[in-house]
Design an enzyme around this catalytic site. Structure first.
Site, PDB file in Angstrom:
ATOM      1  N   ASN A 110     -39.076  26.700 -48.647  1.00 14.46           N
ATOM      2  CA  ASN A 110     -38.128  26.286 -49.688  1.00 14.46           C
ATOM      3  C   ASN A 110     -38.528  26.958 -50.994  1.00 14.46           C
ATOM      4  OD1 ASN A 110     -35.999  24.748 -50.891  1.00 14.46           O
ATOM      5  ND2 ASN A 110     -37.537  23.333 -51.705  1.00 14.46           N
ATOM      6  N   HIS A 112     -38.175  26.215 -55.209  1.00 12.33           N
ATOM      7  CA  HIS A 112     -37.851  25.140 -56.153  1.00 12.33           C
ATOM      8  C   HIS A 112     -38.028  25.664 -57.573  1.00 12.33           C
ATOM      9  CE1 HIS A 112     -37.326  21.047 -57.529  1.00 12.33           C
ATOM     10  NE2 HIS A 112     -38.342  21.245 -58.357  1.00 12.33           N
ATOM     11  N   SER A 139     -41.373  28.042 -57.582  1.00 15.31           N
ATOM     12  CA  SER A 139     -42.387  27.928 -56.523  1.00 15.31           C
ATOM     13  C   SER A 139     -41.752  28.087 -55.147  1.00 15.31           C
ATOM     14  CB  SER A 139     -43.026  26.530 -56.541  1.00 15.31           C
ATOM     15  OG  SER A 139     -43.480  26.169 -57.822  1.00 15.31           O
ATOM     16  N   ASP A 148     -40.016  18.350 -51.952  1.00 12.28           N
ATOM     17  CA  ASP A 148     -40.584  19.332 -52.900  1.00 12.28           C
ATOM     18  C   ASP A 148     -42.110  19.232 -52.966  1.00 12.28           C
ATOM     19  OD1 ASP A 148     -38.021  20.190 -53.571  1.00 12.28           O
ATOM     20  OD2 ASP A 148     -37.844  18.743 -55.188  1.00 12.28           O
TER      21      ASP A 148
HETATM   22  C1  GRF Z   1     -32.267  27.739 -56.984  1.00 13.29           C
HETATM   23  O1  GRF Z   1     -32.493  27.382 -58.320  1.00 13.29           O
HETATM   24  C2  GRF Z   1     -33.389  27.223 -56.119  1.00 13.29           C
HETATM   25  O2  GRF Z   1     -34.605  27.189 -56.779  1.00 13.29           O
HETATM   26  C3  GRF Z   1     -32.926  25.829 -55.788  1.00 13.29           C
HETATM   27  O3  GRF Z   1     -31.540  25.955 -55.618  1.00 13.29           O
HETATM   28  C4  GRF Z   1     -31.053  27.034 -56.413  1.00 13.29           C
HETATM   29  C5  GRF Z   1     -30.242  27.937 -55.532  1.00 13.29           C
HETATM   30  O4  GRF Z   1     -29.624  28.960 -56.269  1.00 13.29           O
HETATM   31  N1  GRF Z   1     -33.594  25.335 -54.620  1.00 13.29           N
HETATM   32  P1  GRF Z   1     -28.776  30.071 -55.528  1.00 13.29           P
HETATM   33  O5  GRF Z   1     -27.674  29.374 -54.757  1.00 13.29           O
HETATM   34  O6  GRF Z   1     -29.701  30.833 -54.641  1.00 13.29           O
HETATM   35  O7  GRF Z   1     -28.208  30.931 -56.617  1.00 13.29           O
END
Ligand code: GRF
Length: 217
Positions: A110, A112, A139, A148
């Site tokens: 993932n 975050h 991260s 998370d």
């Molecule tokens: C990103 O900010 C990521 O960190 C979070 O969800 C968002 C996804 O953005 N988990 P995108 O759809 O890849 O533009």
């Protein structure tokens, strides 16, 4: 050439991280290959990006399932049709069941938008500004049952400027996400990145510190 590493990406929205992964993995010499993109939202723009890149897509609308367990079971079925070595969450706005997380133990990543363990959950950019922090970032981590909270692989640090708004900060953090996520996926695909039995993250057979590998400004 190493064996290709099939990656399934799960998303719910824009998919800019998916795009970064597609761009990186279609470059020569990268063993990772995005073989399918699955969304719980039919209108997710990430699905358009996948189709334009000739990648298989599927939509599983969570509202059509009775409860989280039933949805996650169907999701496992849809993912496993592609026999992925790695499953990547890229803005997938669902809390996953323990059974799902266990099924993909050691092969579920993932990203975050914060320097975990700080600011788990939503609205991270705003919370960083409200707290007056000098630094923020993003991260990549292996997913465990704690939201998370899994072991960290890679972090990128972004300086907070005095004129920053949540939107300007989000933009700079996003740009770093697009660098570190493809890098982590490549490490995994090359067999360099592993979640060890003791819960530590290993890069090239060396345990990383609890923060993961940190890239500063
Ligand atoms: C990103 O900010 C990521 O960190 C979070 O969800 C968002 C996804 O953005 N988990 P995108 O759809 O890849 O533009």
């Amino acid at each position: 050439m190493p064996q290709p590493c099939n990656v399934v990406v799960l998303l719910s929205g824009t998919g800019s991280n998916l795009q970064a992964l597609i761009d990186a993995t279609t470059a020569e010499g990268n063993p990772a290959r995005v073989c399918a993109v699955i969304s719980n939202r039919a209108e997710a723009y990430g699905l358009v990006r996948a189709r334009e890149a000739g990648i298989a897509t599927a939509v599983l609308d969570h509202r059509q399932y009775e409860g989280r367990e039933a949805f996650d079971e169907a999701l496992i079925g849809a993912i496993d049709q592609h026999q992925p070595s790695l499953v990547v969450l890229a803005g997938f706005m669902r809390i996953l069941t323990p059974a799902f997380v266990r099924h993909y133990h050691g092969r579920l990543l993932n990203i975050h938008p914060s320097l975990l363990p700080l600011y788990k959950g939503l609205h991270t950019h705003q919370r960083v500004l409200e707290a007056g922090d000098a630094e923020h970032g993003c991260s990549v981590h292996f997913v465990t049952e704690e939201l998370d909270g899994g072991p960290l692989v890679l972090q990128a640090v972004v300086r907070v400027d005095s004129g920053d708004t949540p939107a300007t900060l989000a933009q700079r953090v996003h740009a770093r996400e697009h660098q570190i996520y493809p890098l982590a996926v490549r490490w995994f695909a090359e067999g360099r990145l592993k979640l060890a039995g003791d819960g530590s993250v290993q890069l090239d057979a060396q345990a990383l510190p609890a923060s993961g590998h940190v890239i500063r400004h």
